[in-house]
Design a protein around this motif. Structure first.
Motif, PDB file in Angstrom:
ATOM      1  N   ASP A 131       0.688  -1.235  -0.119  1.00 27.34           N
ATOM      2  CA  ASP A 131       0.205  -0.040  -0.057  1.00 27.34           C
ATOM      3  C   ASP A 131       0.890   1.087   0.068  1.00 27.34           C
ATOM      4  O   ASP A 131       0.468   2.404   0.310  1.00 27.34           O
ATOM      5  CB  ASP A 131      -0.919   0.125   1.200  1.00 27.34           C
ATOM      6  N   LEU A 132       1.947   1.416  -0.665  1.00 27.64           N
ATOM      7  CA  LEU A 132       2.791   2.540  -0.587  1.00 27.64           C
ATOM      8  C   LEU A 132       2.497   3.411  -1.712  1.00 27.64           C
ATOM      9  O   LEU A 132       2.493   2.720  -2.912  1.00 27.64           O
ATOM     10  CB  LEU A 132       4.330   2.038  -0.744  1.00 27.64           C
ATOM     11  N   GLY A 133       2.136   4.456  -1.489  1.00 27.32           N
ATOM     12  CA  GLY A 133       1.817   5.537  -2.716  1.00 27.32           C
ATOM     13  C   GLY A 133       3.011   5.863  -3.566  1.00 27.32           C
ATOM     14  O   GLY A 133       4.166   5.689  -3.122  1.00 27.32           O
ATOM     15  N   TYR A 134       2.555   6.357  -4.869  1.00 28.63           N
ATOM     16  CA  TYR A 134       3.515   6.732  -5.866  1.00 28.63           C
ATOM     17  C   TYR A 134       4.651   7.661  -5.353  1.00 28.63           C
ATOM     18  O   TYR A 134       5.886   7.422  -5.545  1.00 28.63           O
ATOM     19  CB  TYR A 134       2.966   7.276  -7.056  1.00 28.63           C
ATOM     20  N   ALA A 135       4.225   8.772  -4.671  1.00 24.55           N
ATOM     21  CA  ALA A 135       5.179   9.750  -4.222  1.00 24.55           C
ATOM     22  C   ALA A 135       5.528   9.613  -2.713  1.00 24.55           C
ATOM     23  O   ALA A 135       5.787  10.777  -2.189  1.00 24.55           O
ATOM     24  CB  ALA A 135       4.688  11.110  -4.474  1.00 24.55           C
ATOM     25  N   ASP A 136       5.066   8.530  -2.010  1.00 29.80           N
ATOM     26  CA  ASP A 136       5.508   8.416  -0.672  1.00 29.80           C
ATOM     27  C   ASP A 136       6.999   8.359  -0.169  1.00 29.80           C
ATOM     28  O   ASP A 136       7.525   8.596   0.765  1.00 29.80           O
ATOM     29  CB  ASP A 136       4.985   6.842  -0.081  1.00 29.80           C
ATOM     30  N   LEU A 137       7.756   8.205  -1.344  1.00 29.23           N
ATOM     31  CA  LEU A 137       9.313   8.285  -1.286  1.00 29.23           C
ATOM     32  C   LEU A 137       9.678   9.714  -1.579  1.00 29.23           C
ATOM     33  O   LEU A 137       9.272  10.351  -2.506  1.00 29.23           O
ATOM     34  CB  LEU A 137      10.111   7.364  -1.987  1.00 29.23           C
ATOM     35  N   SER A 138      10.802  10.291  -0.814  1.00 30.13           N
ATOM     36  CA  SER A 138      11.082  11.616  -1.080  1.00 30.13           C
ATOM     37  C   SER A 138      11.871  11.808  -2.726  1.00 30.13           C
ATOM     38  O   SER A 138      11.598  12.698  -3.248  1.00 30.13           O
ATOM     39  CB  SER A 138      12.230  12.513  -0.225  1.00 30.13           C
ATOM     40  N   VAL A 139      12.361  10.549  -3.282  1.00 35.85           N
ATOM     41  CA  VAL A 139      12.854  10.674  -4.481  1.00 35.85           C
ATOM     42  C   VAL A 139      11.908  10.686  -5.307  1.00 35.85           C
ATOM     43  O   VAL A 139      12.032  11.271  -6.745  1.00 35.85           O
ATOM     44  CB  VAL A 139      13.715   9.394  -4.805  1.00 35.85           C
ATOM     45  N   TYR A 140      10.657  10.325  -5.143  1.00 35.59           N
ATOM     46  CA  TYR A 140       9.385  10.548  -5.966  1.00 35.59           C
ATOM     47  C   TYR A 140       8.505  11.869  -5.721  1.00 35.59           C
ATOM     48  O   TYR A 140       7.640  12.050  -6.376  1.00 35.59           O
ATOM     49  CB  TYR A 140       8.498   9.149  -6.005  1.00 35.59           C
ATOM     50  N   GLY A 141       9.109  12.666  -4.707  1.00 35.38           N
ATOM     51  CA  GLY A 141       8.272  13.942  -4.620  1.00 35.38           C
ATOM     52  C   GLY A 141       7.818  14.292  -3.232  1.00 35.38           C
ATOM     53  O   GLY A 141       7.355  15.265  -3.014  1.00 35.38           O
ATOM     54  N   ASN A 142       7.902  13.449  -2.420  1.00 33.76           N
ATOM     55  CA  ASN A 142       7.445  13.780  -0.921  1.00 33.76           C
ATOM     56  C   ASN A 142       8.391  14.767  -0.140  1.00 33.76           C
ATOM     57  O   ASN A 142       9.591  14.587  -0.289  1.00 33.76           O
ATOM     58  CB  ASN A 142       7.444  12.295  -0.090  1.00 33.76           C
ATOM     59  N   ILE A 143       7.913  15.635   0.118  1.00 33.68           N
ATOM     60  CA  ILE A 143       8.223  16.699   0.947  1.00 33.68           C
ATOM     61  C   ILE A 143       8.184  16.899   2.465  1.00 33.68           C
ATOM     62  O   ILE A 143       8.916  17.557   3.251  1.00 33.68           O
ATOM     63  CB  ILE A 143       8.032  18.071   0.401  1.00 33.68           C
ATOM     64  N   ASP A 144       7.268  16.102   2.922  1.00 31.25           N
ATOM     65  CA  ASP A 144       6.987  15.750   4.292  1.00 31.25           C
ATOM     66  C   ASP A 144       7.958  15.045   5.253  1.00 31.25           C
ATOM     67  O   ASP A 144       7.966  15.656   6.444  1.00 31.25           O
ATOM     68  CB  ASP A 144       5.625  15.291   4.451  1.00 31.25           C
ATOM     69  N   PHE A 145       8.651  14.012   4.655  1.00 28.21           N
ATOM     70  CA  PHE A 145       9.735  13.559   5.345  1.00 28.21           C
ATOM     71  C   PHE A 145      10.758  12.796   4.158  1.00 28.21           C
ATOM     72  O   PHE A 145      10.378  12.821   3.007  1.00 28.21           O
ATOM     73  CB  PHE A 145       9.119  12.358   6.183  1.00 28.21           C
ATOM     74  N   GLU A 146      11.820  12.386   4.588  1.00 26.75           N
ATOM     75  CA  GLU A 146      12.712  11.623   4.032  1.00 26.75           C
ATOM     76  C   GLU A 146      12.921  10.227   4.157  1.00 26.75           C
ATOM     77  O   GLU A 146      12.525   9.708   5.157  1.00 26.75           O
ATOM     78  CB  GLU A 146      14.130  12.108   4.332  1.00 26.75           C
ATOM     79  N   THR A 147      13.230   9.716   2.846  1.00 24.31           N
ATOM     80  CA  THR A 147      13.427   8.183   2.767  1.00 24.31           C
ATOM     81  C   THR A 147      14.839   8.001   2.381  1.00 24.31           C
ATOM     82  O   THR A 147      14.855   7.397   1.205  1.00 24.31           O
ATOM     83  CB  THR A 147      12.734   7.603   1.978  1.00 24.31           C
ATOM     84  N   PRO A 148      15.944   8.461   3.049  1.00 25.36           N
ATOM     85  CA  PRO A 148      17.231   8.290   2.548  1.00 25.36           C
ATOM     86  C   PRO A 148      17.731   6.953   1.940  1.00 25.36           C
ATOM     87  O   PRO A 148      18.514   7.047   0.980  1.00 25.36           O
ATOM     88  CB  PRO A 148      18.009   8.689   3.589  1.00 25.36           C
ATOM     89  N   ASN A 149      17.420   5.710   2.491  1.00 28.17           N
ATOM     90  CA  ASN A 149      18.031   4.508   1.959  1.00 28.17           C
ATOM     91  C   ASN A 149      17.249   4.246   0.727  1.00 28.17           C
ATOM     92  O   ASN A 149      18.367   3.864  -0.447  1.00 28.17           O
ATOM     93  CB  ASN A 149      17.430   3.525   2.995  1.00 28.17           C
ATOM     94  N   LEU A 150      16.055   4.443   0.488  1.00 34.20           N
ATOM     95  CA  LEU A 150      15.353   4.164  -0.761  1.00 34.20           C
ATOM     96  C   LEU A 150      15.931   5.376  -1.899  1.00 34.20           C
ATOM     97  O   LEU A 150      16.006   4.993  -2.899  1.00 34.20           O
ATOM     98  CB  LEU A 150      14.004   4.055  -0.522  1.00 34.20           C
TER      99      LEU A 150
END
Length: 444
Positions: A15-34
């Motif tokens: 259930d992970l959304g398309y932009a839930d990763l910061s590399v895909y555009g999330n600006i609310d939190f970081e996902t540094p490993n992904l």
């Protein structure tokens, strides 16, 4: 490792959304490993899930075929009749075909393709299994519901086990141990998280678990809590990536990361509309990352890819190919990853709720929701707002007919499958899927 075959780690979020990763555009939190995985490998901008819900996509992933070939793949009947339906043990799978190429195989995490003894990871190609058999469980109690009488769903092989802690962390630590194990063979590790699926519990919320009234947890959750769940997933993936690096085998290890469907209520799916259970782009467009340093350069790739492509792709990387009696509906995308230009794809979806239908052909998408029909150019109009149905009537009719033609090749959705686990005139016990379909992914 024989013949330079790569190790393979397939990481599936839930259930992970398309932009839930910061590399895909999330600006609310970081996902540094992904984010790092994306920088060092290929990041797809047009990655799709085979379904807008969980177990249906998993049927497509493990078989390399449209889930509509299987009674259990018809949009979550396993929730009601999981003892009667599942992935037929005799059907070739990604792990079983890789075993034929000399691989050790393991599933750590979520299965959700039918319950033992008739179905299960150990009868469908995996040498090792640690995780949950069903669709969801509490992150701390590891139960499938609420209350002391509700069974736990944590298994090692076919034996129930006890663990203390946050499930995302437990699964990550098991994966680290597997990666660090010395072996003479290449390995295929399916690492299937339940995160960020509900219930809405972060890694520091052990005290919340006893207060939850049901796992759907409609009275809980928020954007901050969702961020904690996704960041715990990112941290777990980071542990596994570090273990791969410490093993000294990073260069010839394939790592794939994606999601089983679009995000749910707290996900960030921008720029798309829709979410899980919907065939708008937000319900089926998913983050998709691929890394293989020995063969694939870092890149952003616009090729349309979908879940069932991974079976022929990974088999090709290992020196194998799909079983001839069970041809894959997907395609090997290694040539595109190695520099071939993106090319035309035709992909088909349906979903029982609101009589949803969707088909993407090149950049055009036919969509039906209840009695409303649309034609969108999803490359130009990512928000699916400009209905081209009247502007391009011939294309609209062509895609609508193509959807109908493809749909006729698959099992119908009937009430029987959700109540008894059967489809008309087809008992799951005797069902031989390859006799019923051709390869619908190839353009007629």
């Amino acid at each position: 490792m024989s013949s330079g075959q790569p190790n393979i780690v397939f990481i599936l979020a839930d259930d992970l959304g398309y932009a839930d990763l910061s590399v895909y555009g999330n600006i609310d939190f970081e996902t540094p490993n992904l984010d790092r995985l994306a920088r060092e490998g290929a990041r797809f901008t047009q990655g799709y899930a085979n379904s807008a819900v969980c177990s249906a996509t998993r049927f497509a992933l493990i078989t390399g075929r449209y889930q509509y070939n299987f009674p259990g793949g018809l949009e979550e009947p396993l929730v009601r009749v999981g003892d009667n339906l599942g992935l037929p043990a005799e059907h070739p799978t990604l792990p079983s075909l890789l075993k034929e190429q000399g691989y050790e195989t393991a599933l750590i995490g979520k299965w959700h393709l039918g319950r033992p003894p008739k179905f299960g990871p150990l009868v469908s190609g995996y040498d090792k299994f640690f995780g949950n058999l069903g669709g969801a469980l509490d992150y701390f109690t590891h139960r499938t519901g609420v209350g002391p009488d509700v069974p736990k769903d944590l298994w090692e092989g076919d034996v129930p086990v006890e663990r203390t802690g946050y499930y995302t962390t437990i699964v990550s630590d098991e994966a680290v141990k597997y990666v660090k194990t010395e072996r003479d063979k290449p390995y295929f590790l399916s690492l299937h998280y339940t995160a960020p699926h509900w219930p809405w519990e972060g890694p520091n919320d052990a005290a919340i678990a006893p207060t939850i009234k049901d796992l759907f947890h409609y009275d809980g959750g928020n954007l901050k809590k969702y961020a904690e769940i996704v960041q715990a997933l990112d941290e777990g993936v980071g542990k596994v990536l570090k273990a791969i690096e410490e093993s000294g085998k990073t260069e010839n290890t394939i790592i794939i990361f994606t999601s089983d469907n679009g995000g749910e209520r707290f996900s960030f799916n921008w720029p798309f509309l829709g979410q899980k259970t919907e065939l708008l782009e937000g319900g089926i467009r998913v983050p998709t990352l691929f890394k293989w340093p020995a063969q694939v350069k870092p890149q952003v790739n616009e090729q349309v890819v979908v879940t069932f492509d991974w079976l022929p792709t990974l088999l090709a990387a290992a020196g194998g190919k799909p079983h001839p009696d069970y041809p894959s509906d997907g395609e090997n995308i290694l040539p595109v990853l190695k520099g071939a230009p993106p090319h035309h794809r035709t992909l088909y979806w349906r979903y029982k709720s609101c009589n949803q239908r969707a088909l993407r052909d090149a950049n055009l998408k036919y969509l039906k929701i209840n009695e409303n029909e649309f034609l969108f150019d999803v490359v130009v109009d990512q928000r699916e707002r400009a209905n081209l149905k009247d502007k391009k009537p011939q294309e609209f009719e062509r895609l609508k007919k193509l959807w109908t033609d493809l749909d006729s090749r698959f099992l119908p959705i009937t009430n029987e499958v959700f109540t008894h686990g059967i489809t008309p005139d087809i008992q799951a016990d005797h069902y031989v899927p390859h006799q019923l379909t051709r390869n619908p992914n190839k353009r007629p």
